[in-house]
Write an enzyme that holds these catalytic residues in place. Structure first.
Site, PDB file in Angstrom:
ATOM      1  N   HIS A  30      92.498  47.605  59.150  1.00  0.00           N
ATOM      2  CA  HIS A  30      93.577  46.692  58.782  1.00  0.00           C
ATOM      3  C   HIS A  30      93.089  45.345  58.234  1.00  0.00           C
ATOM      4  O   HIS A  30      93.915  44.489  57.901  1.00  0.00           O
ATOM      5  CB  HIS A  30      94.443  46.420  60.010  1.00  0.00           C
ATOM      6  N   HIS A  57      93.662  40.147  55.687  1.00  0.00           N
ATOM      7  CA  HIS A  57      94.272  40.807  56.849  1.00  0.00           C
ATOM      8  C   HIS A  57      95.524  41.529  56.372  1.00  0.00           C
ATOM      9  O   HIS A  57      96.480  40.883  55.943  1.00  0.00           O
ATOM     10  CB  HIS A  57      94.612  39.772  57.922  1.00  0.00           C
TER      11      HIS A  57
END
Length: 148
Positions: A57, A72
């Site tokens: 992620h 992110h």
């Protein structure tokens, strides 16, 4: 001057719009964020450099002058334990700006009740000049900000 490119297509917004105080208050570092378009897309490297951290992620690419850029993909997406994310390269690889690194679907993240917003942060940039180059619609590879 390091130009940091958008890792995803969407709408560039300020970090203050990220629904997480650590990013919104720039505690991790200065930068900007992108509200990604829904649907499958590849997140690309924002700079030329070495991929020093690669999670499903999130990733960090260290480029020119040892400058690290954190991307992110969504907020609290670590809770997904990699579900819905496909790594396209290996950690420690040399990567080029615009090179696909992770395949994901922001709509899938949102369907799981999480924010799909993408913070793009200049790590350890305290005292450096960060200028936001763009707001509004961006494509992958559009310059987001410059790091002097």
């Amino acid at each position: 001057m390091l130009s940091v490119l958008s890792p995803v297509a969407g709408t560039a917004v300020g970090l203050a719009e990220v629904p997480d105080p650590v990013f919104a208050q720039a505690m991790v570092g200065p930068g900007t964020a992108v509200r990604p378009h829904p649907g499958p897309q590849d997140a690309v490297s924002p700079v030329d450099g070495r991929l020093v951290k690669l999670h499903a992620h999130a990733f960090v690419v260290v480029g020119e002058g040892g400058r690290g850029v954190l991307v992110h993909l969504g907020i609290d997406t670590v809770k997904l334990a990699g579900a819905g994310f496909e790594r396209l390269v290996d950690e420690q690889a040399e990567v080029a700006a615009g090179q696909p690194l992770i395949r994901w679907d922001p709509a899938d993240v949102a369907a799981r009740g999480l924010s799909s917003i993408v913070p793009v942060v200049a790590l350890d940039a305290e005292g450096d000049v960060i200028s936001r180059a763009v707001s509004g619609a961006v494509e992958r590879g559009t310059p987001l900000f410059r790091w002097a």
